[in-house]
Design a protein around this motif. Sequence first.
Motif, PDB file in Angstrom:
ATOM      1  N   HIS A  53       0.809  -1.204   0.000  1.00 54.18           N
ATOM      2  CA  HIS A  53       0.000   0.000   0.000  1.00 54.18           C
ATOM      3  C   HIS A  53       0.849   1.263   0.000  1.00 54.18           C
ATOM      4  N   ALA A  95      -0.113   3.474  -3.016  1.00 52.71           N
ATOM      5  CA  ALA A  95      -1.513   3.897  -3.134  1.00 52.71           C
ATOM      6  C   ALA A  95      -1.645   5.354  -2.705  1.00 52.71           C
ATOM      7  N   ARG A 103      -6.413   9.019   0.493  1.00 49.71           N
ATOM      8  CA  ARG A 103      -7.716   9.604   0.171  1.00 49.71           C
ATOM      9  C   ARG A 103      -7.735  11.055   0.629  1.00 49.71           C
ATOM     10  N   THR A 108     -16.859  12.097  -4.798  1.00 52.88           N
ATOM     11  CA  THR A 108     -17.611  10.851  -4.692  1.00 52.88           C
ATOM     12  C   THR A 108     -19.018  11.106  -4.158  1.00 52.88           C
ATOM     13  N   ALA A 130     -12.611   8.469  -7.767  1.00 52.33           N
ATOM     14  CA  ALA A 130     -11.841   7.226  -7.735  1.00 52.33           C
ATOM     15  C   ALA A 130     -10.377   7.471  -8.084  1.00 52.33           C
ATOM     16  N   VAL A 131     -10.127   8.323  -9.061  1.00 51.26           N
ATOM     17  CA  VAL A 131      -8.755   8.599  -9.470  1.00 51.26           C
ATOM     18  C   VAL A 131      -7.995   9.360  -8.378  1.00 51.26           C
ATOM     19  N   GLY A 149      -8.316   8.977  -5.257  1.00 49.28           N
ATOM     20  CA  GLY A 149      -7.959   8.128  -4.133  1.00 49.28           C
ATOM     21  C   GLY A 149      -9.113   7.481  -3.402  1.00 49.28           C
ATOM     22  N   ASP A 150     -10.335   7.813  -3.714  1.00 47.71           N
ATOM     23  CA  ASP A 150     -11.483   7.191  -3.058  1.00 47.71           C
ATOM     24  C   ASP A 150     -11.940   6.014  -3.919  1.00 47.71           C
ATOM     25  N   LYS A 151     -11.078   4.984  -3.994  1.00 50.61           N
ATOM     26  CA  LYS A 151     -11.218   3.927  -4.992  1.00 50.61           C
ATOM     27  C   LYS A 151     -12.574   3.241  -5.042  1.00 50.61           C
ATOM     28  N   PRO A 152     -12.971   2.493  -4.046  1.00 50.65           N
ATOM     29  CA  PRO A 152     -14.201   1.720  -4.287  1.00 50.65           C
ATOM     30  C   PRO A 152     -15.444   2.599  -4.385  1.00 50.65           C
ATOM     31  N   TRP A 174     -15.871   4.479  -7.827  1.00 46.50           N
ATOM     32  CA  TRP A 174     -16.371   3.637  -8.923  1.00 46.50           C
ATOM     33  C   TRP A 174     -17.834   3.283  -8.711  1.00 46.50           C
TER      34      TRP A 174
END
Length: 81
Positions: free
Chosen positions: A5, A8, A11, A19, A49-50, A52-55, A58
């Motif tokens: 990680h 990564a 966020r 989001t 998502a790009v 940093g708030d991935k799930p 999306w």
Amino acid sequence: MADMHATARPRSSAARICTILGFVFAVIAVFFSPLFFGLAGLILGIVGAVLGDKPLGWYAAAAAVVGAILHMVVTAALLNS
């Protein structure tokens, strides 16, 4: 063992705001202009998502598309009945 990680993105608050707005626009797309609000929700979800708030980013993008499609299907069904 390497930390997976480490690369990564953290966020940020901007990612979370994008989001949340993506989800809000997804709900608005169900009731009002699906083209405008669905597209805006899709873009904001992808940006979230790009950043940093991935799930959730999306999920917001997918919810915006589903909301726009749902509005169009319900409108078509009501107009053809």
